[in-house]
Scaffold this motif. Sequence first.
Motif, PDB file in Angstrom:
ATOM      1  N   ASP A  99       0.819  -1.214   0.000  1.00 13.16           N
ATOM      2  CA  ASP A  99       0.000   0.000   0.000  1.00 13.16           C
ATOM      3  C   ASP A  99       0.852   1.264   0.000  1.00 13.16           C
ATOM      4  OD1 ASP A  99       0.683  -0.909   2.628  1.00 13.16           O
ATOM      5  OD2 ASP A  99      -0.495   0.771   3.389  1.00 13.16           O
ATOM      6  N   GLU A 100       2.110   1.141   0.400  1.00 11.27           N
ATOM      7  CA  GLU A 100       3.001   2.290   0.367  1.00 11.27           C
ATOM      8  C   GLU A 100       3.461   2.465  -1.087  1.00 11.27           C
ATOM      9  OE1 GLU A 100       3.840   4.267   3.013  1.00 11.27           O
ATOM     10  OE2 GLU A 100       4.868   5.465   1.499  1.00 11.27           O
ATOM     11  N   ARG A 101       2.846   3.458  -1.773  1.00 14.06           N
ATOM     12  CA  ARG A 101       3.034   3.536  -3.225  1.00 14.06           C
ATOM     13  C   ARG A 101       4.474   3.759  -3.643  1.00 14.06           C
ATOM     14  NH1 ARG A 101      -2.230   4.987  -6.117  1.00 14.06           N
ATOM     15  NH2 ARG A 101      -3.721   4.304  -4.539  1.00 14.06           N
ATOM     16  N   LYS A 102       5.170   4.586  -2.889  1.00 12.42           N
ATOM     17  CA  LYS A 102       6.564   4.865  -3.250  1.00 12.42           C
ATOM     18  C   LYS A 102       7.384   3.582  -3.241  1.00 12.42           C
ATOM     19  CE  LYS A 102       7.821   9.599  -2.119  1.00 12.42           C
ATOM     20  NZ  LYS A 102       8.649  10.437  -1.273  1.00 12.42           N
ATOM     21  N   LEU A 103       7.164   2.801  -2.171  1.00 13.77           N
ATOM     22  CA  LEU A 103       7.921   1.559  -2.042  1.00 13.77           C
ATOM     23  C   LEU A 103       7.533   0.598  -3.163  1.00 13.77           C
ATOM     24  CD1 LEU A 103       9.868  -0.218  -0.504  1.00 13.77           C
ATOM     25  CD2 LEU A 103       8.007  -0.906   0.992  1.00 13.77           C
ATOM     26  N   ALA A 104       6.233   0.505  -3.434  1.00 13.57           N
ATOM     27  CA  ALA A 104       5.755  -0.407  -4.473  1.00 13.57           C
ATOM     28  C   ALA A 104       6.361  -0.036  -5.823  1.00 13.57           C
ATOM     29  CB  ALA A 104       4.229  -0.363  -4.537  1.00 13.57           C
ATOM     30  N   GLU A 105       6.381   1.257  -6.129  1.00 18.23           N
ATOM     31  CA  GLU A 105       6.934   1.707  -7.413  1.00 18.23           C
ATOM     32  C   GLU A 105       8.433   1.426  -7.489  1.00 18.23           C
ATOM     33  OE1 GLU A 105       5.667   2.574 -10.170  1.00 18.23           O
ATOM     34  OE2 GLU A 105       3.613   2.493  -9.419  1.00 18.23           O
ATOM     35  N   ALA A 106       9.123   1.674  -6.365  1.00 15.37           N
ATOM     36  CA  ALA A 106      10.570   1.439  -6.352  1.00 15.37           C
ATOM     37  C   ALA A 106      10.869  -0.034  -6.597  1.00 15.37           C
ATOM     38  CB  ALA A 106      11.162   1.887  -5.013  1.00 15.37           C
ATOM     39  N   THR A 137       1.847  -3.688  -9.862  1.00 17.06           N
ATOM     40  CA  THR A 137       1.617  -3.307  -8.471  1.00 17.06           C
ATOM     41  C   THR A 137       0.127  -3.328  -8.144  1.00 17.06           C
ATOM     42  OG1 THR A 137       1.575  -1.006  -9.155  1.00 17.06           O
ATOM     43  CG2 THR A 137       3.645  -1.827  -8.257  1.00 17.06           C
ATOM     44  N   ALA A 138      -0.166  -3.658  -6.908  1.00 14.04           N
ATOM     45  CA  ALA A 138      -1.526  -3.548  -6.377  1.00 14.04           C
ATOM     46  C   ALA A 138      -1.407  -2.849  -5.034  1.00 14.04           C
ATOM     47  CB  ALA A 138      -2.135  -4.934  -6.213  1.00 14.04           C
ATOM     48  N   PHE A 139      -2.217  -1.807  -4.824  1.00 10.98           N
ATOM     49  CA  PHE A 139      -2.084  -1.033  -3.592  1.00 10.98           C
ATOM     50  C   PHE A 139      -3.050  -1.484  -2.513  1.00 10.98           C
ATOM     51  CE2 PHE A 139      -0.857   2.117  -6.985  1.00 10.98           C
ATOM     52  CZ  PHE A 139       0.506   1.889  -6.822  1.00 10.98           C
ATOM     53  N   SER A 140      -3.899  -2.465  -2.825  1.00  9.10           N
ATOM     54  CA  SER A 140      -4.831  -2.962  -1.817  1.00  9.10           C
ATOM     55  C   SER A 140      -5.098  -4.435  -2.079  1.00  9.10           C
ATOM     56  CB  SER A 140      -6.150  -2.188  -1.871  1.00  9.10           C
ATOM     57  OG  SER A 140      -6.836  -2.511  -3.059  1.00  9.10           O
ATOM     58  N   ALA A 141      -5.654  -5.076  -1.080  1.00  7.75           N
ATOM     59  CA  ALA A 141      -5.948  -6.507  -1.203  1.00  7.75           C
ATOM     60  C   ALA A 141      -6.989  -6.730  -2.307  1.00  7.75           C
ATOM     61  CB  ALA A 141      -6.458  -7.053   0.126  1.00  7.75           C
ATOM     62  N   GLN A 142      -7.969  -5.811  -2.406  1.00  4.80           N
ATOM     63  CA  GLN A 142      -9.011  -5.947  -3.422  1.00  4.80           C
ATOM     64  C   GLN A 142      -8.405  -5.918  -4.819  1.00  4.80           C
ATOM     65  OE1 GLN A 142      -9.110  -4.092  -0.798  1.00  4.80           O
ATOM     66  NE2 GLN A 142     -11.088  -4.297   0.236  1.00  4.80           N
ATOM     67  N   GLU A 143      -7.505  -4.927  -5.007  1.00 11.52           N
ATOM     68  CA  GLU A 143      -6.862  -4.795  -6.306  1.00 11.52           C
ATOM     69  C   GLU A 143      -6.036  -6.044  -6.620  1.00 11.52           C
ATOM     70  OE1 GLU A 143      -4.718  -1.138  -6.493  1.00 11.52           O
ATOM     71  OE2 GLU A 143      -4.177  -1.422  -8.603  1.00 11.52           O
ATOM     72  N   ALA A 144      -5.338  -6.531  -5.609  1.00  8.92           N
ATOM     73  CA  ALA A 144      -4.518  -7.729  -5.792  1.00  8.92           C
ATOM     74  C   ALA A 144      -5.399  -8.900  -6.219  1.00  8.92           C
ATOM     75  CB  ALA A 144      -3.793  -8.059  -4.492  1.00  8.92           C
ATOM     76  N   ASN A 145      -6.526  -9.007  -5.543  1.00  9.86           N
ATOM     77  CA  ASN A 145      -7.483 -10.069  -5.841  1.00  9.86           C
ATOM     78  C   ASN A 145      -7.903 -10.041  -7.304  1.00  9.86           C
ATOM     79  OD1 ASN A 145      -8.633 -12.213  -4.643  1.00  9.86           O
ATOM     80  ND2 ASN A 145      -9.805 -11.009  -3.156  1.00  9.86           N
TER      81      ASN A 145
END
Lengths: 246, 489
Positions: free
Chosen positions: A28-35, A49-57
């Motif tokens: 969910d930490e976008r900076k970290l996910a993008e890096a 990247t997915a920023f939430s469990a729903q999106e990941a699903n």
Amino acid sequence: MRHAPRKSMLQLQALAALQAMQILIVEDERKLAEAIKQGLESEGYSAQTAFSAQEANRLLGNGAFNLVLLDIMLPESNGLALLRKLRSEGFKMPVLLLTALDTIEDRVLGLDAGGDDYLIKPFAFPELLARVRALLRRVDAAPQSSLEYAGLHLDLATRTASRKGAALDLTAREFDLLEYLMLNRGHVVSREMLTRDVWRETSRYTTLDNVIDVQVARLRRKIDQPFSAPLLHTVRGIGFILKAWE
Amino acid sequence: MRFKFRAGSLRRRLTLWYGTLFGLLLLLHVAVATYVHYRQLVAQVFQGEIQDIETVEGLLYQTPDGRILMHEDYFNQPRMPMQLGRFFEVLDTGGQVLFRNQKLGTASIGGFSLPREGFGSYNERVDTLSDGRSVYVISHAHRIDGRTVILRLAYERAPVLRNVGQFLKILLLLAPPAILIAAVVVFQITGSALSPLRAIVRRAERITAERLNERLPVDDRHSDLGQVAAAFNELLRRLEESFTQLKRFTADASHELRTPLSSLRSMGEVTLQKDRSGREYREILGSMLEEVNRLTQLVDSLLLISRADSGQIVLKPSDFSLGDLVQETVSLVEILAEEKQQTIRVQADADLVVRADRTILRQAVLNLLDNAIKYSPPRTEIRISVERADGGLGQIAISDQGAGIAPEERALIFNRFYRTGEGRSTVDGGAGLGLSIARWAAEAHGGTIEVSPGADQGSRFLFTVPLRERSVGKIAESSDACASCGVDL
């Protein structure tokens, strides 16, 4: 450059294999996910990247992933809940848990929920790459009896090393260090990784960092000094890399 | 959350329960007493009747024409608690009524005679007159002038029942006041017994995070509530201790984190002031990453400290040789000494076995050794001895030939985040925790750590830890004591 054609073939194969590797980053930490995404992509992986469990699903429902990097503390929903759900639905791909929770109980909980490995924040990126490689590694990686890279030769049975035919006089620790660097050739190796995998210490501390630095400097003197092309490099702030620059 | 103690409810409930129980017991008592009283009265009545019938026998006579009469000047009364109407009749053995007294008039006592009525016994019984009145009857066979007659004497039952009823009524009337008085007394007693509790509650409600130094009033340590209050006070003491540690930890942590954060920030800001070459950027980013590493290790150390402070670190004891531990530590770091051309000389007594947490002890020795290497000039010697000391202790002495430690600093260097005047540890990126961790390790195992000037120059660190023969059975104790050891970490 006797080895050049053979090596580039290998690299191409490796690259082709990597390109097939789809990695999902749930963080969910976008900076970290993008890096992480950029870092993985520059290593030749394909990452989403997915920023939430729903999106990941949703993403997991659409496409096949070879690996999932999963943050445990997600907004609204817990990463472990998502993991349990995935496992119960029959998803078999390896899952690397990322978390700031570092107690033994948290680890056990994470691994029990179906995680394959566990990385504590803040982590060193080389460490993440090493874990990703380990999780994606094919089972056919049979134990080798010798390692070969850029003129360096390591005989694992007799524990002897040579560069371009000239024998290297290494201490036991130096041999272990070189073996580890060879196994991870072309990739940065962090001090955390060396602490854990070569010195086999449970935690990293300043004294050991100093020991590692001195040990690497000595190894460098032995394998690089007599030769014109240095192989062992320090990447400031990150760690070390064994790599022949072309 | 406010803890709301409903003082009235416990008191009311106690009173209610006691009152109900007392009332029920009282009713049982009344019922039994009434029954016993009735039985006694009836027994007395029959007793009286038997006396009476003997008197009557003497007063009976037979007229020449065969009638039975009685001298009615008979006012003799048996000893009886109350005046009872007396009925009397005489029958012949065939059941023919020969005589009835005036009170009985035309009514009859029971009908036909019973088989062998009045022979050998008095046939004591409760019966009903033909006019419906309930009576106590006895019969007796008697011979007058050679003729056998049966005498029947009956006493009225109603007065006896009235008497018993009266008795019951009085007892029942007394019950409510008795219950009331008992309830009031109980209410008062529980009120005064619980009043310290109310005081405790009032005080407890005032205690907040900022006022943890308050304590509950203890009137009498040996009373039940006194013990409760004392237990709560002990709890408060521990809470206050943890809270103080937490506050100190937070202050230390924020202070320690600020330094690397501000250098990170300035590096970023300065770098962005103008365009630089890719090589420069790489250098600066690398340098920032080094700072981040330092920050990460600092956070790890802080976590370790906070866990030690709150007693979360549980020692995992095992038996091992102290000499081996030192040798192992030396071989790990001697490469650092080699770089400075220092020699490390170890003299170890091989038989010293300790029961301790190896990881923690190893870290302590490592910190001491690292310090010795760091603060000794090149081409000097570091001497380590492992030997038995008095009091069942194993002792590790580490002597260096460094600059030594000023006398006024000797007590301070074991404090966390303490850096010597020259700020020498900042050069090496140490957070000033190494020695405090060493001290915590020593104290957690029931040992000590101290520093003294070396024989020629430099410092001599003395680390002691109980040997196995002494420490067996003590380790559990010291792991309990760990929380307090950690205070000074």
